[in-house]
Design a protein around this motif. Sequence first.
Motif, PDB file in Angstrom:
ATOM      1  N   LEU A   1      38.664  24.664  33.255  1.00 42.28           N
ATOM      2  CA  LEU A   1      37.955  25.897  32.897  1.00 42.28           C
ATOM      3  C   LEU A   1      38.511  27.131  33.585  1.00 42.28           C
ATOM      4  CD1 LEU A   1      34.218  24.722  32.884  1.00 42.28           C
ATOM      5  CD2 LEU A   1      35.750  25.044  30.938  1.00 42.28           C
ATOM      6  N   TRP A   2      39.343  26.953  34.627  1.00 39.57           N
ATOM      7  CA  TRP A   2      39.805  28.112  35.391  1.00 39.57           C
ATOM      8  C   TRP A   2      40.518  29.157  34.525  1.00 39.57           C
ATOM      9  CZ3 TRP A   2      44.685  30.136  36.295  1.00 39.57           C
ATOM     10  CH2 TRP A   2      44.741  31.177  37.224  1.00 39.57           C
ATOM     11  N   PRO A   3      41.449  28.768  33.614  1.00 38.04           N
ATOM     12  CA  PRO A   3      42.095  29.807  32.787  1.00 38.04           C
ATOM     13  C   PRO A   3      41.103  30.584  31.943  1.00 38.04           C
ATOM     14  CG  PRO A   3      43.289  27.731  32.644  1.00 38.04           C
ATOM     15  CD  PRO A   3      41.998  27.434  33.327  1.00 38.04           C
ATOM     16  N   PHE A   4      40.067  29.905  31.441  1.00 39.77           N
ATOM     17  CA  PHE A   4      39.080  30.590  30.604  1.00 39.77           C
ATOM     18  C   PHE A   4      38.212  31.533  31.442  1.00 39.77           C
ATOM     19  CE2 PHE A   4      40.085  26.547  28.557  1.00 39.77           C
ATOM     20  CZ  PHE A   4      40.431  26.966  27.280  1.00 39.77           C
ATOM     21  N   LEU A   5      37.861  31.091  32.649  1.00 38.28           N
ATOM     22  CA  LEU A   5      37.081  31.948  33.534  1.00 38.28           C
ATOM     23  C   LEU A   5      37.887  33.174  33.950  1.00 38.28           C
ATOM     24  CD1 LEU A   5      35.461  29.200  35.806  1.00 38.28           C
ATOM     25  CD2 LEU A   5      34.365  30.506  33.964  1.00 38.28           C
ATOM     26  N   TRP A   6      39.178  32.950  34.245  1.00 36.91           N
ATOM     27  CA  TRP A   6      40.038  34.083  34.609  1.00 36.91           C
ATOM     28  C   TRP A   6      40.168  35.050  33.439  1.00 36.91           C
ATOM     29  CZ3 TRP A   6      44.537  35.873  32.408  1.00 36.91           C
ATOM     30  CH2 TRP A   6      45.214  36.865  33.119  1.00 36.91           C
ATOM     31  N   ALA A   7      40.357  34.501  32.218  1.00 32.19           N
ATOM     32  CA  ALA A   7      40.479  35.353  31.034  1.00 32.19           C
ATOM     33  C   ALA A   7      39.186  36.123  30.795  1.00 32.19           C
ATOM     34  CB  ALA A   7      40.826  34.504  29.814  1.00 32.19           C
ATOM     35  N   GLY A   8      38.035  35.478  31.053  1.00 29.75           N
ATOM     36  CA  GLY A   8      36.755  36.162  30.877  1.00 29.75           C
ATOM     37  C   GLY A   8      36.598  37.326  31.839  1.00 29.75           C
ATOM     38  N   ARG A   9      36.978  37.127  33.097  1.00 32.40           N
ATOM     39  CA  ARG A   9      36.893  38.213  34.077  1.00 32.40           C
ATOM     40  C   ARG A   9      37.853  39.345  33.716  1.00 32.40           C
ATOM     41  NH1 ARG A   9      36.605  33.765  37.708  1.00 32.40           N
ATOM     42  NH2 ARG A   9      38.836  33.960  38.144  1.00 32.40           N
ATOM     43  N   TRP A  10      39.061  38.952  33.278  1.00 34.35           N
ATOM     44  CA  TRP A  10      40.030  39.976  32.894  1.00 34.35           C
ATOM     45  C   TRP A  10      39.515  40.790  31.712  1.00 34.35           C
ATOM     46  CZ3 TRP A  10      42.564  40.925  28.322  1.00 34.35           C
ATOM     47  CH2 TRP A  10      43.640  41.815  28.375  1.00 34.35           C
ATOM     48  N   TYR A  11      38.889  40.097  30.751  1.00 41.64           N
ATOM     49  CA  TYR A  11      38.415  40.762  29.534  1.00 41.64           C
ATOM     50  C   TYR A  11      37.298  41.760  29.849  1.00 41.64           C
ATOM     51  CZ  TYR A  11      36.604  41.312  24.777  1.00 41.64           C
ATOM     52  OH  TYR A  11      36.176  41.830  23.585  1.00 41.64           O
ATOM     53  N   THR A  12      36.387  41.390  30.746  1.00 34.62           N
ATOM     54  CA  THR A  12      35.258  42.280  31.053  1.00 34.62           C
ATOM     55  C   THR A  12      35.691  43.539  31.803  1.00 34.62           C
ATOM     56  OG1 THR A  12      34.839  41.024  33.083  1.00 34.62           O
ATOM     57  CG2 THR A  12      33.604  40.386  31.103  1.00 34.62           C
ATOM     58  N   GLN A  13      36.874  43.508  32.396  1.00 32.48           N
ATOM     59  CA  GLN A  13      37.351  44.664  33.167  1.00 32.48           C
ATOM     60  C   GLN A  13      38.227  45.606  32.345  1.00 32.48           C
ATOM     61  OE1 GLN A  13      39.356  42.894  36.512  1.00 32.48           O
ATOM     62  NE2 GLN A  13      37.469  41.932  37.320  1.00 32.48           N
TER      63      GLN A  13
END
Length: 375
Positions: A28-40
Amino acid sequence: MLDPIVNFFTRVFQWIGRGIGFAIGIILWPFLWAGRWYTQRGWILKAVVGGLLILLVGLYGYFIWNTQVWTNFNPRYAEAYNFTQPPSTTAVTGTEDAGVEGEVKTCTNSAIVQVAADLIDFNVNENAWISSMILYKAGFFGIDWDNTPFLDNKASFQRGVNQAIRRTSVELVDTLGRVRGTSQIDQNLQDARGAITFDEETWYFGLRPFGPKTPTPSFYRTAATSLRAFNDRLMKCEVVFNARADNLVQFVDRIASDIGSTSDMIRDRSQNYNSGWFDTRADDRFWFAYGQLYGYYGVLTAARHDFQQVITTRGLGPLWANVESQVKASLAIQPFIISNGREDGWIMPTHLTTMGFYVLRVRSNLVEVRSVLDR
């Protein structure tokens, strides 16, 4: 007394739980990282990326749907045909044809041509052609779908059906669609053969050569149109269909050879890769053979009509019916998961060997038909 044992198993299950949690975290780490990147990001970039994600999800949804839904798939489809129209015939003439049994048909449909066109329609109009879809070409994270156990069965089945159509189109051009081997090749049949032998994986754009392309299904639709055009001209008495005994001998022989190649492919996989349910290529081999027999089931049923005079005169009715029954029996094998186990195994079944057995049975029956025709 039991406390040490209870504590031991408690620690074991805690370690297992932590291990599973760690593995899920890595996934799940790549998806969590992508989610944080997307919200910023800003709203414009969010809209663009969000649109691309929606498009990707939609494409995968469409792709998965088409690989799992088999429209109008019917292992008994040939029974629905009613080839009852009496053919008009002309006598076989010329010294080189003297004594050759059979008839040259005209002013009637060819059942073989009709079935070949219908099979193309089934492959590319009633169903999407999987092998040239962009997501099938992209593979599973770069791995060819044929090397995975997922989403490739329909593509293999379609390629098997297409193999039967290709073989049939070649014989239509070389022998069945003209009176003699030295007579002119019919242009409609020539166009159909050229179109149906086009490669199976072309999308709208390619790299070799670089630029836009006509996709594979468009070529196959052109082949179906050309075959139907030939039948229309046959109905108008403008062309001929040569249903002579020597042509049937060659037609049966070529089909038997084609099926024999598939039998050898199955034998090689079955003998050298006994991985049971873990053989990721066994399903490709199985469904290709299944599709090939599916195509030849209709073609051989049609040939019984087109070569009715030869089959009746030579007393081939029971033998021909036996060929058709063997093909139908092979099409009754539809396991949910294909296993390529050892022939003497007792845990994992050997579906591939079973299919190979039926392929050999069909081929041996065709060889028997050919031997009777050769007498």
